[in-house]
Write a protein that holds these residues in place. Structure first.
Motif, PDB file in Angstrom:
ATOM      1  N   PRO A   1       0.928  -1.224  -0.060  1.00 50.21           N
ATOM      2  CA  PRO A   1      -0.213   0.007  -0.005  1.00 50.21           C
ATOM      3  C   PRO A   1       0.896   1.282   0.066  1.00 50.21           C
ATOM      4  O   PRO A   1       0.327   2.366  -0.663  1.00 50.21           O
ATOM      5  CB  PRO A   1      -0.805   0.102   1.435  1.00 50.21           C
ATOM      6  CG  PRO A   1      -0.897  -1.553   1.686  1.00 50.21           C
ATOM      7  CD  PRO A   1       0.531  -2.202   1.194  1.00 50.21           C
ATOM      8  N   THR A   2       1.860   1.177   0.575  1.00 46.52           N
ATOM      9  CA  THR A   2       2.736   2.511   0.718  1.00 46.52           C
ATOM     10  C   THR A   2       3.281   2.658  -0.555  1.00 46.52           C
ATOM     11  O   THR A   2       3.680   3.737  -1.008  1.00 46.52           O
ATOM     12  CB  THR A   2       4.078   2.349   1.799  1.00 46.52           C
ATOM     13  OG1 THR A   2       3.290   1.835   2.837  1.00 46.52           O
ATOM     14  CG2 THR A   2       4.866   3.485   2.010  1.00 46.52           C
ATOM     15  N   ALA A   3       3.746   1.576  -1.254  1.00 47.25           N
ATOM     16  CA  ALA A   3       4.289   1.734  -2.580  1.00 47.25           C
ATOM     17  C   ALA A   3       3.231   2.222  -3.648  1.00 47.25           C
ATOM     18  O   ALA A   3       3.588   3.120  -4.764  1.00 47.25           O
ATOM     19  CB  ALA A   3       4.712   0.523  -3.248  1.00 47.25           C
ATOM     20  N   ARG A   4       1.810   2.050  -3.479  1.00 47.77           N
ATOM     21  CA  ARG A   4       0.849   2.307  -4.330  1.00 47.77           C
ATOM     22  C   ARG A   4       1.044   3.828  -4.092  1.00 47.77           C
ATOM     23  O   ARG A   4       0.416   4.739  -5.113  1.00 47.77           O
ATOM     24  CB  ARG A   4      -0.329   1.602  -4.075  1.00 47.77           C
ATOM     25  CG  ARG A   4      -0.266   0.343  -4.748  1.00 47.77           C
ATOM     26  CD  ARG A   4      -1.900  -0.335  -4.764  1.00 47.77           C
ATOM     27  NE  ARG A   4      -1.782  -1.393  -5.210  1.00 47.77           N
ATOM     28  CZ  ARG A   4      -2.243  -2.716  -4.753  1.00 47.77           C
ATOM     29  NH1 ARG A   4      -2.326  -2.779  -3.529  1.00 47.77           N
ATOM     30  NH2 ARG A   4      -2.137  -3.929  -5.347  1.00 47.77           N
ATOM     31  N   MET A   5       0.856   4.078  -2.825  1.00 50.51           N
ATOM     32  CA  MET A   5       0.823   5.565  -2.542  1.00 50.51           C
ATOM     33  C   MET A   5       1.686   6.443  -3.084  1.00 50.51           C
ATOM     34  O   MET A   5       1.503   7.720  -3.685  1.00 50.51           O
ATOM     35  CB  MET A   5       0.686   5.873  -0.845  1.00 50.51           C
ATOM     36  CG  MET A   5       0.364   7.256  -0.594  1.00 50.51           C
ATOM     37  SD  MET A   5       0.762   7.509   1.276  1.00 50.51           S
ATOM     38  CE  MET A   5       2.495   7.362   1.275  1.00 50.51           C
ATOM     39  N   LEU A   6       3.164   6.038  -3.052  1.00 54.34           N
ATOM     40  CA  LEU A   6       4.337   6.634  -3.737  1.00 54.34           C
ATOM     41  C   LEU A   6       4.014   6.726  -5.143  1.00 54.34           C
ATOM     42  O   LEU A   6       4.229   7.833  -5.852  1.00 54.34           O
ATOM     43  CB  LEU A   6       5.286   5.979  -3.305  1.00 54.34           C
ATOM     44  CG  LEU A   6       6.835   6.340  -4.036  1.00 54.34           C
ATOM     45  CD1 LEU A   6       6.971   7.978  -3.554  1.00 54.34           C
ATOM     46  CD2 LEU A   6       7.827   5.515  -3.738  1.00 54.34           C
TER      47      LEU A   6
ATOM     48  N   VAL B   1      11.719  11.178 -12.555  1.00 52.21           N
ATOM     49  CA  VAL B   1      10.636  10.280 -11.766  1.00 52.21           C
ATOM     50  C   VAL B   1       9.963   9.104 -12.439  1.00 52.21           C
ATOM     51  O   VAL B   1       9.568   8.334 -11.917  1.00 52.21           O
ATOM     52  CB  VAL B   1       9.605  11.802 -11.636  1.00 52.21           C
ATOM     53  CG1 VAL B   1       8.369  11.130 -10.927  1.00 52.21           C
ATOM     54  CG2 VAL B   1      10.156  12.817 -10.773  1.00 52.21           C
ATOM     55  N   ASP B   2      10.349   9.124 -13.857  1.00 50.79           N
ATOM     56  CA  ASP B   2       9.753   7.993 -14.536  1.00 50.79           C
ATOM     57  C   ASP B   2      10.271   6.668 -14.112  1.00 50.79           C
ATOM     58  O   ASP B   2       9.534   5.689 -14.174  1.00 50.79           O
ATOM     59  CB  ASP B   2       9.766   8.119 -16.020  1.00 50.79           C
ATOM     60  CG  ASP B   2       9.352   7.113 -16.694  1.00 50.79           C
ATOM     61  OD1 ASP B   2       7.978   6.874 -16.536  1.00 50.79           O
ATOM     62  OD2 ASP B   2       9.872   6.412 -17.498  1.00 50.79           O
ATOM     63  N   GLU B   3      11.663   6.994 -13.886  1.00 52.32           N
ATOM     64  CA  GLU B   3      12.458   5.777 -13.589  1.00 52.32           C
ATOM     65  C   GLU B   3      11.877   4.922 -12.069  1.00 52.32           C
ATOM     66  O   GLU B   3      11.576   3.829 -11.981  1.00 52.32           O
ATOM     67  CB  GLU B   3      13.843   6.226 -13.245  1.00 52.32           C
ATOM     68  CG  GLU B   3      14.747   6.294 -14.642  1.00 52.32           C
ATOM     69  CD  GLU B   3      16.014   6.564 -14.542  1.00 52.32           C
ATOM     70  OE1 GLU B   3      16.665   6.275 -13.449  1.00 52.32           O
ATOM     71  OE2 GLU B   3      16.528   7.117 -15.324  1.00 52.32           O
ATOM     72  N   THR B   4      11.380   6.049 -11.230  1.00 47.91           N
ATOM     73  CA  THR B   4      10.917   5.648 -10.030  1.00 47.91           C
ATOM     74  C   THR B   4       9.452   4.949 -10.261  1.00 47.91           C
ATOM     75  O   THR B   4       9.303   4.011  -9.773  1.00 47.91           O
ATOM     76  CB  THR B   4      10.821   6.873  -9.044  1.00 47.91           C
ATOM     77  OG1 THR B   4      12.125   7.418  -8.876  1.00 47.91           O
ATOM     78  CG2 THR B   4      10.030   6.370  -7.705  1.00 47.91           C
ATOM     79  N   ILE B   5       8.611   5.744 -11.266  1.00 44.69           N
ATOM     80  CA  ILE B   5       7.475   5.121 -11.493  1.00 44.69           C
ATOM     81  C   ILE B   5       7.511   3.597 -12.073  1.00 44.69           C
ATOM     82  O   ILE B   5       6.842   2.651 -11.788  1.00 44.69           O
ATOM     83  CB  ILE B   5       6.769   5.923 -12.508  1.00 44.69           C
ATOM     84  CG1 ILE B   5       6.223   7.070 -11.756  1.00 44.69           C
ATOM     85  CG2 ILE B   5       5.519   5.451 -12.903  1.00 44.69           C
ATOM     86  CD1 ILE B   5       5.615   8.250 -12.914  1.00 44.69           C
ATOM     87  N   PHE B   6       8.662   3.528 -13.189  1.00 44.16           N
ATOM     88  CA  PHE B   6       8.768   2.002 -13.422  1.00 44.16           C
ATOM     89  C   PHE B   6       8.987   1.255 -12.451  1.00 44.16           C
ATOM     90  O   PHE B   6       8.413  -0.024 -12.407  1.00 44.16           O
ATOM     91  CB  PHE B   6       9.828   2.366 -14.429  1.00 44.16           C
ATOM     92  CG  PHE B   6       9.983   0.940 -14.988  1.00 44.16           C
ATOM     93  CD1 PHE B   6       9.212   0.326 -16.003  1.00 44.16           C
ATOM     94  CD2 PHE B   6      11.542   0.097 -14.724  1.00 44.16           C
ATOM     95  CE1 PHE B   6       9.750  -1.133 -16.663  1.00 44.16           C
ATOM     96  CE2 PHE B   6      11.668  -1.093 -15.275  1.00 44.16           C
ATOM     97  CZ  PHE B   6      10.595  -1.684 -16.185  1.00 44.16           C
ATOM     98  N   LEU B   7       9.829   1.306 -11.615  1.00 43.86           N
ATOM     99  CA  LEU B   7      10.244   0.452 -10.529  1.00 43.86           C
ATOM    100  C   LEU B   7       9.133   0.059  -9.690  1.00 43.86           C
ATOM    101  O   LEU B   7       8.928  -1.081  -9.318  1.00 43.86           O
ATOM    102  CB  LEU B   7      11.176   0.921  -9.741  1.00 43.86           C
ATOM    103  CG  LEU B   7      12.742   0.777 -10.118  1.00 43.86           C
ATOM    104  CD1 LEU B   7      13.636   1.499  -8.972  1.00 43.86           C
ATOM    105  CD2 LEU B   7      13.245  -0.638 -10.109  1.00 43.86           C
ATOM    106  N   ILE B   8       8.179   1.147  -9.179  1.00 49.97           N
ATOM    107  CA  ILE B   8       7.224   0.847  -8.317  1.00 49.97           C
ATOM    108  C   ILE B   8       5.963   0.295  -9.090  1.00 49.97           C
ATOM    109  O   ILE B   8       5.603  -0.821  -8.568  1.00 49.97           O
ATOM    110  CB  ILE B   8       6.787   2.241  -7.516  1.00 49.97           C
ATOM    111  CG1 ILE B   8       7.615   2.937  -6.963  1.00 49.97           C
ATOM    112  CG2 ILE B   8       5.579   1.858  -6.837  1.00 49.97           C
ATOM    113  CD1 ILE B   8       8.125   2.339  -5.841  1.00 49.97           C
TER     114      ILE B   8
END
Length: 546
Positions: free
Chosen positions: A442-447, A528-535
């Motif tokens: 859930p924390t990852a989804r919020m991020l 930010v897109d790199e973070t989006i891809f990982l999550i």
């Protein structure tokens, strides 16, 4: 889908296709499947513009259609989903990856297909060859066969795939519309953008093409636009043996490459370069045999890994065994042992690697926003799962007052959750345990939602900056076009200097500051897109394993 996703999709549609396509696209995102009459009535846009907007969305795979809810004969219904539109954000990364793997030719092939949605192989080869020839020295031309070879390599490695027949899309769509669902869910089964080889036998079969020749330069001439269009139409009417076979970018294959690169980079940072090369070899060996949704690769023996290692590394067999043991014993558990045959059977734990990468991202976010002590508490809760406030103070070695403030701050931001365990049924505070915990998913989804909001703000700011300096940018583009035309016609240096001086010194400074600012915004978007891809990869992997 969430409000942040819809907002970001709207901004991406506006930036790439214009305001009308944005209105139609966001309306379909919010309203779900709708027929043409309903779209026209609810958006207030003319029939002609709605049709053109739907054509643009269909061309780029962002929209699919199916027979209506009342069955065969009822008006076709159109639907779209966030997933395909959000991939527009990753276009620069796809193009850069193609350039890294296949050079300038691969880069331009991917760029053309992303810009146009889908194209035939012959038209792609001709366009790319012409563009490459344009940038070559006078007298040199790019041969069509070289571009065709690069195109075939992209297909062989599954970075490109055939568009499925429209019959498949219509059948899938009509089957899916029978079951009611939320607006976001139908897009996944109905999407024609990502067909699997199993569902379409010729997905990766390159047709025999009779295209021969070389790229042509575009010369400045006195011909009118109509004459040029007539010539182009005449050239396009020639047959090359691949008519009706369109190709598109296989985004899933790119995503698997990005995932593998993220794992390799993490191993290199955690251990060393040799360890990362061993993991790279294991991932390369299991590319074809491992399903995209698998939690780990197929088992590989130490003997196979040894034979497949790059000769340049010259790693002796005993050293390889030591490295494999080191990777298996590492707490990150990127590599696991699956058996003893063949010198030991090893797998790459894909899901566990993504979970660890997502965890490291969460810890990094907490540290950047709330400081190292809050990150220590957050890391402690991730490791110990459930702790009382007193235990947090003791384990983290932080004074009680500070630990309490930090816990409440993390709790208010939904990064930490509080679980109540009563000793008695009356939930009396004096007889209740209050345990702090971190739920990673859930924390990852919020991020992830916060990242969507951040990217939307960056895109909005960039569009605003460009709009504010629209007049100056247009003037700069006009002057650059005049200079290019004069250089092509062999003008004198004095003429070129005179044209360059049409932009004043203050305007040049303003342009330079604007370009610097926009480059920073672009760079921030990519990061930010790199973070989006990982999550996203972690959330998808968790959903497929549960």
């Amino acid at each position: 889908m969430t409000a942040q996703e819809v907002r970001l999709c709207g901004l991406l549609l506006r930036e790439h296709f214009g305001a009308v396509v944005e209105r139609v696209g966001t309306h379909l995102l919010r309203g779900g499947a709708q027929n043409l009459r309903t779209i026209i009535h609810e958006t207030g846009i003319s029939l002609d513009l709605v049709k053109k907007s739907l054509c643009v969305l269909l061309q780029h795979g962002a929209c699919v259609y199916s027979s209506g809810r009342k069955g065969i004969g009822s008006p076709a219904e159109y639907r779209t989903g966030c997933d395909r539109i959000l991939r527009i954000l990753r276009y620069p990364r796809y193009i850069y990856t193609a350039k890294t793997l296949y050079g300038d030719t691969g880069e331009l092939i991917i760029e053309e297909l992303l810009q146009r949605g889908h194209m035939t192989m012959s038209s792609t080869v001709k366009t790319v060859a012409d563009r490459l020839t344009q940038n070559m020295e006078e007298g040199r031309c790019m041969d069509y066969s070289e571009v065709s070879s690069a195109f075939s390599k992209l297909v062989e490695t599954h970075f490109l795939q055939r568009c499925p027949p429209m019959v498949v899309a219509a059948t899938t769509g009509s089957a899916t519309t029978a079951t009611p669902a939320t607006p976001g869910t139908p897009a996944a089964p109905v999407s024609t953008a990502l067909p699997t080889p199993e569902s379409f036998a010729d997905c990766y079969k390159v047709p025999h093409m009779t295209l021969t020749g070389r790229g042509k330069r575009q010369h400045c001439s006195e011909e009118g636009e109509d004459q040029r269009n007539a010539k182009k139409a005449k050239m396009d009417s020639q047959t090359h043996g691949d008519e009706g076979i369109c190709w598109q970018v296989n985004f899933e294959r790119f995503h698997l490459h990005f995932r593998d690169q993220a794992i390799i980079t993490a191993v290199a940072n955690k251990l060393d370069q040799t360890s990362s090369e061993i993991v790279r070899t294991m991932l390369r060996m299991s590319e074809v045999t491992t399903s995209p949704t698998a939690t780990c690769t197929k088992p590989l023996s130490a003997n196979e890994i040894f034979r497949s290692l790059p000769p340049s590394y010259n790693i002796p067999r005993p050293i390889l065994d030591q490295y494999l043991t080191l990777l298996v014993d590492d707490p990150m558990e990127f590599v696991g042992k699956a058996g003893e045959s063949g010198g030991g059977m090893y797998v790459v734990n894909l899901h566990r690697a993504l979970a660890n990468l997502a965890r490291a991202t969460l810890e990094s976010v907490v540290q950047e926003r709330f400081g190292s002590r809050s990150a220590r508490i957050f890391r402690l809760l991730l490791r110990k799962r459930h702790l009382e406030q007193k235990q947090v103070e003791d384990f983290a070695m932080i004074p009680a007052k500070e630990a309490k403030d930090m816990l409440y701050t993390l709790l208010s931001q939904n990064l930490v959750q509080l679980q109540e365990i009563p000793k008695t049924p009356d939930f009396a505070p004096s007889r209740t345990f209050y345990l702090y915990t971190v739920n990673q998913l859930p924390t990852a989804r919020m991020l992830l939602q916060n990242c969507y909001k951040t990217v939307a703000n960056l895109v909005e700011r960039r569009l605003f900056e460009s709009k504010e300096s629209k007049r100056l940018l247009e003037k700069s583009q006009r002057i650059e076009a005049i200079l290019a035309s004069l250089q092509a016609s062999g003008a004198e240096p004095e003429q070129l200097t005179e044209v360059e001086e049409m932009i004043t010194a203050p305007e040049k400074q303003q342009l330079e500051a604007l370009r610097l600012h926009i480059n920073k915004l672009d760079s921030a978007e990519n990061q930010v897109d790199e973070t989006i891809f990982l999550i996203e990869s972690y959330v998808t992997s968790t959903a497929s394993t549960s």
